[in-house]
Write an enzyme that holds these catalytic residues in place. Structure first.
Site, PDB file in Angstrom:
ATOM      1  N   HIS A  90     -10.025   0.886   0.318  1.00  0.00           N
ATOM      2  CA  HIS A  90      -8.569   0.742   0.357  1.00  0.00           C
ATOM      3  C   HIS A  90      -8.082   0.239  -0.994  1.00  0.00           C
ATOM      4  O   HIS A  90      -8.271  -0.933  -1.340  1.00  0.00           O
ATOM      5  CB  HIS A  90      -8.194  -0.229   1.474  1.00  0.00           C
ATOM      6  CG  HIS A  90      -6.720  -0.313   1.736  1.00  0.00           C
ATOM      7  ND1 HIS A  90      -5.777   0.325   0.963  1.00  0.00           N
ATOM      8  CD2 HIS A  90      -6.010  -0.959   2.716  1.00  0.00           C
ATOM      9  CE1 HIS A  90      -4.572   0.073   1.426  1.00  0.00           C
ATOM     10  NE2 HIS A  90      -4.685  -0.704   2.497  1.00  0.00           N
ATOM     11  N   LYS A  95      -9.986   6.952   2.754  1.00  0.00           N
ATOM     12  CA  LYS A  95     -10.391   5.558   2.499  1.00  0.00           C
ATOM     13  C   LYS A  95     -11.843   5.333   2.931  1.00  0.00           C
ATOM     14  O   LYS A  95     -12.469   4.361   2.514  1.00  0.00           O
ATOM     15  CB  LYS A  95      -9.486   4.589   3.257  1.00  0.00           C
ATOM     16  CG  LYS A  95      -8.080   4.459   2.675  1.00  0.00           C
ATOM     17  CD  LYS A  95      -7.302   3.348   3.334  1.00  0.00           C
ATOM     18  CE  LYS A  95      -5.896   3.210   2.784  1.00  0.00           C
ATOM     19  NZ  LYS A  95      -4.972   4.242   3.295  1.00  0.00           N
ATOM     20  N   CYS A 149       0.816  -1.224   0.000  1.00  0.00           N
ATOM     21  CA  CYS A 149       0.000   0.000   0.000  1.00  0.00           C
ATOM     22  C   CYS A 149       0.844   1.266   0.000  1.00  0.00           C
ATOM     23  O   CYS A 149       0.317   2.357  -0.162  1.00  0.00           O
ATOM     24  CB  CYS A 149      -0.918  -0.011   1.215  1.00  0.00           C
ATOM     25  SG  CYS A 149      -1.613  -1.629   1.527  1.00  0.00           S
ATOM     26  N   GLU A 169      -1.464   3.820  14.069  1.00  0.00           N
ATOM     27  CA  GLU A 169      -1.121   5.092  13.408  1.00  0.00           C
ATOM     28  C   GLU A 169      -1.344   6.275  14.348  1.00  0.00           C
ATOM     29  O   GLU A 169      -0.592   7.252  14.316  1.00  0.00           O
ATOM     30  CB  GLU A 169      -1.935   5.265  12.121  1.00  0.00           C
ATOM     31  CG  GLU A 169      -1.491   6.506  11.341  1.00  0.00           C
ATOM     32  CD  GLU A 169      -2.143   6.629   9.966  1.00  0.00           C
ATOM     33  OE1 GLU A 169      -3.078   5.858   9.685  1.00  0.00           O
ATOM     34  OE2 GLU A 169      -1.715   7.505   9.192  1.00  0.00           O
ATOM     35  N   HIS A 210      -3.164   7.002   6.808  1.00  0.00           N
ATOM     36  CA  HIS A 210      -3.270   5.704   6.136  1.00  0.00           C
ATOM     37  C   HIS A 210      -4.563   5.016   6.569  1.00  0.00           C
ATOM     38  O   HIS A 210      -5.226   4.389   5.743  1.00  0.00           O
ATOM     39  CB  HIS A 210      -2.060   4.836   6.469  1.00  0.00           C
ATOM     40  CG  HIS A 210      -2.119   3.472   5.855  1.00  0.00           C
ATOM     41  ND1 HIS A 210      -2.101   3.278   4.495  1.00  0.00           N
ATOM     42  CD2 HIS A 210      -2.237   2.233   6.407  1.00  0.00           C
ATOM     43  CE1 HIS A 210      -2.183   1.979   4.234  1.00  0.00           C
ATOM     44  NE2 HIS A 210      -2.275   1.321   5.373  1.00  0.00           N
ATOM     45  N   PHE A 227       1.824  -3.906   3.786  1.00  0.00           N
ATOM     46  CA  PHE A 227       2.306  -5.263   4.060  1.00  0.00           C
ATOM     47  C   PHE A 227       3.818  -5.290   3.798  1.00  0.00           C
ATOM     48  O   PHE A 227       4.328  -4.552   2.965  1.00  0.00           O
ATOM     49  CB  PHE A 227       1.630  -6.272   3.123  1.00  0.00           C
ATOM     50  CG  PHE A 227       0.258  -6.713   3.570  1.00  0.00           C
ATOM     51  CD1 PHE A 227      -0.386  -6.127   4.638  1.00  0.00           C
ATOM     52  CD2 PHE A 227      -0.403  -7.738   2.896  1.00  0.00           C
ATOM     53  CE1 PHE A 227      -1.650  -6.544   5.041  1.00  0.00           C
ATOM     54  CE2 PHE A 227      -1.673  -8.164   3.280  1.00  0.00           C
ATOM     55  CZ  PHE A 227      -2.293  -7.558   4.356  1.00  0.00           C
ATOM     56  N   THR A 287      -9.141  -0.696  10.192  1.00  0.00           N
ATOM     57  CA  THR A 287      -8.929  -1.923  10.969  1.00  0.00           C
ATOM     58  C   THR A 287      -8.685  -1.538  12.429  1.00  0.00           C
ATOM     59  O   THR A 287      -8.199  -0.448  12.719  1.00  0.00           O
ATOM     60  CB  THR A 287      -7.719  -2.738  10.464  1.00  0.00           C
ATOM     61  OG1 THR A 287      -6.534  -1.961  10.598  1.00  0.00           O
ATOM     62  CG2 THR A 287      -7.898  -3.144   9.020  1.00  0.00           C
TER      63      THR A 287
END
Lengths: 298, 405
Positions: free
Chosen positions: B334, B329, B157, B308, B297, B393, B301
């Protein structure tokens, strides 16, 4: 239209050089892969979390293994590797696994699709895994991913090293040789070997004896003297070149490849931080430890 | 590296769930519209998550042969549309042969996407390596007749931020006169939805798609899969000034680091991500108090949004209560590999329109995410410096600073 080139950096600054402080090559076939997953290299072994490579792609396994061997070189003994960057260039990552993943998806539906597939078959998988295992906190990214993975990774690694003022950058190149052609079960239709080369790149050092990478863009007034291969190099090509330079310390003939968009990328052996240009070197296959690096045929 | 001439963004091209042209995307972002719907195009009845932010049919670029465009894979269409649109927007399209234009493209699963799409159409490319002779980047260079170098970069990402940083370096080195940079991802497909779904990363709010992406909200339950892309034209400020180009912003700062913790889970230690943010701010010579907007970002989740927040607390310090934060987002979903590029576009919108797009669906802010939220409605006011965080990731952390010109 003003092309803007007058405003660009002076031409000498456009050439990027990196010294190869250490390197290692690993080649393994499918039979050898389970052992390599358990013990990818010196220095980790039992300390490696049991599942860290369980789902990793074979290119990740050999890529990590190559770094773990290269990192043993005495030249890196006093280096703070945790601040280095990593650029890894896989080649057609996940081709074989996708066959079985697609079949399982067809048979079992959405629930049959492994949650490990995406994290370990994306193009950043090699660099991310190496970062995790070696606890490297510098930038990590994948580059290329297909037929141009070697050139794109070396380009990205050299620029990252040069512009970010990192202490060093690992460039890790990986590919099957020949390319893995799967049958309908995901098994190779003919024998193949998964290979990787790890290069520890640092900024050029005065008095350096060893292998130097030069990126010569088309705007440069510097030019490569000698033959330049127009065909994109494979990982095996670069493994052979590096091994040649390591085994034959008298070899000063560079090897060079054409860059998309003009210019060239070359490896050459330097003595005391200087070089003599004699033309295109012929590479030989090597298979033993020598010089700054390690070539291992498992 | 020559830092003499700043690098400016002079063109934008995009495909997003909120439309395929900049002004409509800007309008939708500032109106707080969601692009999330129930998935169409394949059967999702067996999937735990059945929603996504999909892109509509990608238009054929101007002056392009429609029949030829239709033969391209969706990923190639998206990238081509974005590049053509960006070059046209920047005024380089008709004159692109007169300058050396490079391309840095963020891609996450280029070959997997192509093989899977090909297999769905009955193709056998997966089994025929000889057909994989040309990458998407090489195809774009050839089709667009670009004469500069091209590479693809991949940091999940965070890929788009790496692409912009890399392109800026090429310009500073003088390797190119102009550079296309950005990222594309078309992973809303059956296996993509299954893969992220089985990771338990996706929202299952299937009955209310538009309310599913809710970063920082107490009721968030995962991210919403999306697809899209954005490409930008970057060029030296001197050149843009000389040709009186429309300027969106300066690429003022970039930072990158790695968690070295886990391939998919953010590190509980905020320090590595803090390093990326501090690098970017230092690169742009900006103090935390000088930041007018942070595009977080924040994917929606439970773990990621809190992680963050810890990073923002540490980096912003006493400025934390005053710096507006939103996650677009909530509207776009996303976009994975394309997320950083799409969110850089959202920052340009904020700078140009002097208005910060909101985090929609932020009805009940998580007390663990105590930030200066721009919740539900756009906030007006000048945005001189916009910061975009993108983490991915593989433990990638990146930060981009865009500055008004």
């Amino acid at each position: 239209v003003d092309s803007g080139r007058k405003q660009s950096a002076p031409v000498d600054e456009a050439v990027i050089c990196c010294d190869v402080l250490a390197h290692a090559s690993i080649n393994a076939n499918l039979d050898e892969m389970p052992n390599l997953r358990r013990r990818p290299g010196p220095g980790v072994g039992e300390s490696l979390p049991a599942n860290i490579l369980k789902h990793a792609d074979e290119q990740t396994v050999v890529g990590l293994s190559a770094v773990l061997h290269a990192v043993q070189h005495p030249a890196l003994a006093n280096s703070r590797l945790d601040e280095w960057g990593i650029v890894a260039g896989p080649c057609f990552l996940g081709r074989a696994t996708l066959v079985s993943a697609m079949r399982r998806f067809e048979e079992e539906g959405a629930w049959g699709f492994s949650p490990h597939f995406i994290p370990h078959r994306s193009q950043h998988a090699i660099s991310g895994t190496i970062s995790q295992v070696l606890k490297i906190h510098g930038p990590n990214l994948g580059a290329g991913g297909g037929p141009d993975n070697v050139v794109e990774s070396l380009l990205a690694g050299a620029v990252l090293l040069h512009a970010d003022r990192l202490p060093g950058v690992w460039v890790v190149l990986a590919a099957w040789d020949p390319e893995f052609i799967p049958d309908r079960n995901g098994c190779p239709v003919s024998p193949t070997t998964c290979g990787a080369l790890a290069l520890a790149l640092v900024a050029p050092q005065a008095g350096f004896n060893g292998i130097r990478l030069r990126i010569i863009p088309s705007i440069s007034q510097v030019s490569h003297i000698g033959k330049i291969s127009q065909r994109p190099p494979s990982v095996a090509d670069v493994q052979r070149s590096i091994a040649h330079f390591s085994m034959d310390v008298s070899s000063i003939a560079p090897v060079a490849w054409h860059l998309q968009g003009g210019g060239s990328l070359e490896f050459r052996r330097v003595e005391q931080g200087t070089h003599v240009e004699l033309g295109f070197g012929i590479c030989h296959r090597a298979s033993k430890e020598n010089g700054a690096g390690t070539e291992i045929r498992r | 590296v020559n830092r003499g001439s700043p690098v400016w963004i002079t063109g934008v091209g995009a495909v997003t769930p909120l439309s395929h042209d900049y002004s409509t995307i800007a309008d939708n972002l500032l109106q707080g519209r969601s692009g999330v719907r129930r998935v169409t195009g394949f059967d999702v009845s067996q999937h735990p998550s059945q929603i996504a932010a999909q892109i509509d049919r990608i238009p054929c670029p101007q002056d392009w042969d429609e029949a030829e465009f239709d033969t391209l894979q969706k990923l190639e269409q998206a990238a081509l549309w974005c590049c053509c649109s960006a070059l046209q927007d920047a005024g380089w399209w008709d004159r692109r042969h007169t300058v050396k234009i490079g391309i840095v493209l963020g891609l996450g699963c280029e070959w997997l996407s192509i093989w899977e799409a090909d297999a769905k159409q009955g193709g056998l490319r997966l089994y025929r390596p000889q057909e994989d002779a040309e990458s998407v980047v090489s195809t774009l260079r050839r089709k667009l007749a670009l004469t500069g170098p091209g590479i693809s970069v991949s940091a999940a990402c965070a890929s788009g931020n790496y692409a912009l940083a890399h392109a800026r370096r090429w310009l500073e080195l003088g390797w190119v006169d102009v550079c296309l940079a950005g990222a594309c991802d078309t992973s809303v497909n059956a296996m993509g939805l299954a893969g992220f779904g089985n990771l338990r990363a996706l929202s299952r709010r299937n009955e209310a798609p538009e309310a599913a992406s809710r970063p920082f909200d107490l009721a968030r339950d995962g991210f919403v899969l999306a697809e899209g892309g954005a490409m930008f034209v970057l060029e030296p400020a001197d050149m843009a000034r000389k040709r009186s180009a429309r300027v969106y912003a300066e690429v003022a700062g970039c930072g990158a680091s790695s968690d070295a913790h886990n391939m998919v889970i953010p590190s509980p230690d905020p320090e590595p991500a803090c390093v990326a943010m501090r690098q970017a701010l230092a690169d742009a010579c900006i103090d935390p108090g000088g930041v007018d907007y942070i595009n977080a970002h924040a994917t929606s989740t439970s773990v990621g949004d809190v992680a963050e927040t810890r990073v923002l607390e540490l980096v912003l310090g006493s400025a934390l209560p005053k710096v507006p934060v939103s996650s677009t987002k909530s509207m776009t979903g996303h976009c994975l590999t394309a997320a950083a590029a799409v969110e850089a576009l959202a920052c340009l919108v904020a700078i140009e329109h002097r208005a910060i797009p909101p985090t929609i669906n932020l009805d009940d802010p998580d007390p663990e995410c105590n930030l200066c939220h721009v919740a539900r409605e756009t906030r007006s006011g000048p945005v001189r410096v916009a910061v975009s965080n993108s983490f991915g990731f593989g433990g990638s952390n990146t930060c981009l600073v865009l500055r008004a010109v």
